[in-house]
Scaffold this active site. Sequence first.
Site, mmCIF file in Angstrom:
data_model
loop_
_atom_site.group_PDB
_atom_site.id
_atom_site.type_symbol
_atom_site.label_atom_id
_atom_site.label_comp_id
_atom_site.label_asym_id
_atom_site.label_seq_id
_atom_site.Cartn_x
_atom_site.Cartn_y
_atom_site.Cartn_z
ATOM 1 N N ASP A 41 -0.548 76.325 107.117
ATOM 2 C CA ASP A 41 -1.918 75.653 107.693
ATOM 3 C C ASP A 41 -1.351 75.092 109.231
ATOM 4 O O ASP A 41 -0.281 74.816 109.485
ATOM 5 C CB ASP A 41 -2.273 74.499 106.833
ATOM 6 C CG ASP A 41 -3.813 74.249 107.188
ATOM 7 O OD1 ASP A 41 -4.756 74.844 106.445
ATOM 8 O OD2 ASP A 41 -4.078 73.429 108.264
ATOM 9 N N LYS A 54 -19.519 90.456 98.859
ATOM 10 C CA LYS A 54 -19.346 89.113 98.799
ATOM 11 C C LYS A 54 -20.803 88.344 99.429
ATOM 12 O O LYS A 54 -21.502 87.270 98.902
ATOM 13 C CB LYS A 54 -18.319 88.400 99.599
ATOM 14 C CG LYS A 54 -18.394 87.154 100.384
ATOM 15 C CD LYS A 54 -17.991 86.130 98.959
ATOM 16 C CE LYS A 54 -18.394 84.865 99.569
ATOM 17 N NZ LYS A 54 -17.821 83.759 98.670
ATOM 18 N N ALA A 68 -34.285 74.010 89.454
ATOM 19 C CA ALA A 68 -35.072 73.449 90.691
ATOM 20 C C ALA A 68 -34.400 72.160 90.908
ATOM 21 O O ALA A 68 -34.176 71.434 90.131
ATOM 22 C CB ALA A 68 -36.612 73.599 90.280
ATOM 23 N N GLY A 95 -27.017 73.732 99.343
ATOM 24 C CA GLY A 95 -26.084 73.292 100.408
ATOM 25 C C GLY A 95 -24.734 73.677 100.341
ATOM 26 O O GLY A 95 -24.514 74.761 99.406
ATOM 27 N N CYS A 132 -20.930 77.414 101.819
ATOM 28 C CA CYS A 132 -20.847 79.219 101.506
ATOM 29 C C CYS A 132 -22.429 79.380 101.782
ATOM 30 O O CYS A 132 -22.819 80.406 102.795
ATOM 31 C CB CYS A 132 -20.493 79.062 100.368
ATOM 32 S SG CYS A 132 -18.755 78.689 100.119
HETATM 33 C C1 UGA Z 1 -20.729 79.415 96.077
HETATM 34 C C2 UGA Z 1 -20.907 80.509 94.940
HETATM 35 O O1 UGA Z 1 -21.433 80.065 93.793
HETATM 36 C C3 UGA Z 1 -19.285 81.127 94.796
HETATM 37 O O2 UGA Z 1 -19.660 82.134 93.924
HETATM 38 C C4 UGA Z 1 -18.837 81.512 96.143
HETATM 39 O O3 UGA Z 1 -17.631 82.065 96.019
HETATM 40 C C5 UGA Z 1 -18.890 80.420 96.913
HETATM 41 O O4 UGA Z 1 -20.382 79.959 97.306
HETATM 42 C C6 UGA Z 1 -18.146 80.785 98.558
HETATM 43 O O5 UGA Z 1 -18.862 81.723 99.064
HETATM 44 O O6 UGA Z 1 -17.077 80.453 98.539
HETATM 45 P P1 UGA Z 1 -20.282 76.648 95.933
HETATM 46 O O7 UGA Z 1 -21.082 76.788 97.304
HETATM 47 O O8 UGA Z 1 -19.244 76.101 95.879
HETATM 48 O O9 UGA Z 1 -20.147 78.202 95.451
HETATM 49 O O10 UGA Z 1 -21.471 76.246 95.078
HETATM 50 P P2 UGA Z 1 -22.591 76.370 93.770
HETATM 51 O O11 UGA Z 1 -22.267 75.921 92.501
HETATM 52 O O12 UGA Z 1 -22.914 77.929 93.964
HETATM 53 O O13 UGA Z 1 -23.790 75.523 94.335
HETATM 54 C C7 UGA Z 1 -24.311 75.858 95.717
HETATM 55 C C8 UGA Z 1 -25.538 74.967 95.899
HETATM 56 O O14 UGA Z 1 -26.586 75.581 95.278
HETATM 57 C C9 UGA Z 1 -25.502 73.564 95.704
HETATM 58 O O15 UGA Z 1 -26.099 72.652 96.643
HETATM 59 C C10 UGA Z 1 -26.144 73.538 94.318
HETATM 60 O O16 UGA Z 1 -26.782 71.951 94.062
HETATM 61 C C11 UGA Z 1 -27.243 74.471 94.522
HETATM 62 N N1 UGA Z 1 -27.913 74.706 93.231
HETATM 63 C C12 UGA Z 1 -27.128 75.683 92.259
HETATM 64 C C13 UGA Z 1 -29.127 74.638 92.974
HETATM 65 O O17 UGA Z 1 -29.934 74.028 93.656
HETATM 66 N N2 UGA Z 1 -29.696 75.097 91.936
HETATM 67 C C14 UGA Z 1 -29.095 75.850 90.773
HETATM 68 O O18 UGA Z 1 -29.468 76.446 89.753
HETATM 69 C C15 UGA Z 1 -27.629 76.209 91.316
#
Ligand code: UGA
Length: 430
Positions: free
Chosen positions: A30, A199, A247, A252, A255
């Site tokens: 890093d 992806k 919902a 956020g 990713c």
């Molecule tokens: C996301 C993807 O889920 C991963 O598969 C991917 O590898 C990753 O991005 C990446 O590109 O590195 P992440 O951003 O860590 O993962 O989190 P998530 O659990 O997917 O949640 C993303 C956002 O969606 C959060 O703000 C969460 O609160 C929101 N969310 C999720 C909702 O508002 N409703 C839902 O039903 C699910």
Amino acid sequence: MRVCVFGAGYIGLVTAACFADLGHTVAVRDINPGTVAALRAGRTPLYEPGLAELLAGNTERLSFTLDAGEALRHADVAYVCVDTPPTAAGDADLSRVFAVVDSLRGASHLKAVVVKSTVPVGTGAQVRTALDAAGLRHVAYAANPEFTAEGSAVANFLHPDRVVVGTGDEVAATCVSELHKGVDAPVVVMDVASAEMVKLTANALLATKISFVNEIANVCGLVGADVVEVARAVGMDHRLGPHFLEAGIGWGGSCFPKDSLALKQMAGNSGYTPQLLSAVIEVNDLQRRRAVQRLKTALGGLAGARVAVLGVTFKPGTDDMREAPSTVVAARLLAEGAEVRYWDPVAVPADAHPWSSCTRMATPAAAADGADAAIVVTQWPQLLDVDWAAVRPAMRRPVLLDGRNLLDPGTMVRLGFSYMAVGRAAYEQL
Ligand code: UGA
């Protein structure tokens, strides 16, 4: 195998720790001296469940350095796990990826270079050209996109639905498969561009599901329906599935915002106007503003009101504040003249706008004490254990907007809260 992982962020560290746990020898490089010093001292510089234990349990196979040459010295494979933040134009910034590729010059003993960072389609071809120009024509190239979510990254890495490998070279496909030996998942091999697209497509579709259910929630609230019930039954259709139908005040993180924008810009740069994706992004932008608007209506104005923001990370189980909906909520509340007190069990937001103008409190109850309204922004499970019966009389006005539909509405109403939820008509607006 011997692997060199470039980047000790969420993705790089999880990748390194998991490869070490699978029995490989991993050197992590890093550019941040603080990060490397912390890791050498046995400290984990970020919060990811299970990561510290994995790093601690595999110290004999892990090393950390600032020096690319040292990290590469004995490596068979170089893994690129550096970040690709949006540029001012909203494209992915690939400068860190290419800085790593530059540092590979002379590492002719490598068998393969693998990019795990999320990149626009076509990046692999550019990296290939750069490797060729650096005299590494014989080194194979592969894309190996990651599908790990923060908060469950270690489990996602070790138990994925699939491992995607994009390559035109059998050596690279074999290297990536070997590295994942012990991981019980199909390895799906395809061309580089398609793997890069998998992806972006997966993240865009997940973001689409959330924006879609949020749009349905907004309609439910207006027509007398309850989105929680709707999503539950809709999700039972195996063609649709129950996931990502919660919902709330929107998505956020590091990713979805970045990747949906990068895909949109990439499509635009290629001559296609992605209308659906643009709407997915816009619905999400509006969803968090709508929450503040609802508080404003409920209180008859926000100027001079004290609002408790409960949870500030972009989701529970992480300390990550990147693109957290809470930052927009806090900034909008301040802009409307409200005073903001916030609580989060893990996050310490950067001392910058809007958080520098908000007050951090040690508990949800302390944040809500004397408040005119409270808003649940992140569904931390700790909020389920709050003594809400004690919180209610301590608030100046008991307005509670449950931005994640976390709490039991019946209980909250019974306790005397003016309770509002997202997309649940019975708790739509006061
Ligand atoms: C996301 C993807 O889920 C991963 O598969 C991917 O590898 C990753 O991005 C990446 O590109 O590195 P992440 O951003 O860590 O993962 O989190 P998530 O659990 O997917 O949640 C993303 C956002 O969606 C959060 O703000 C969460 O609160 C929101 N969310 C999720 C909702 O508002 N409703 C839902 O039903 C699910």
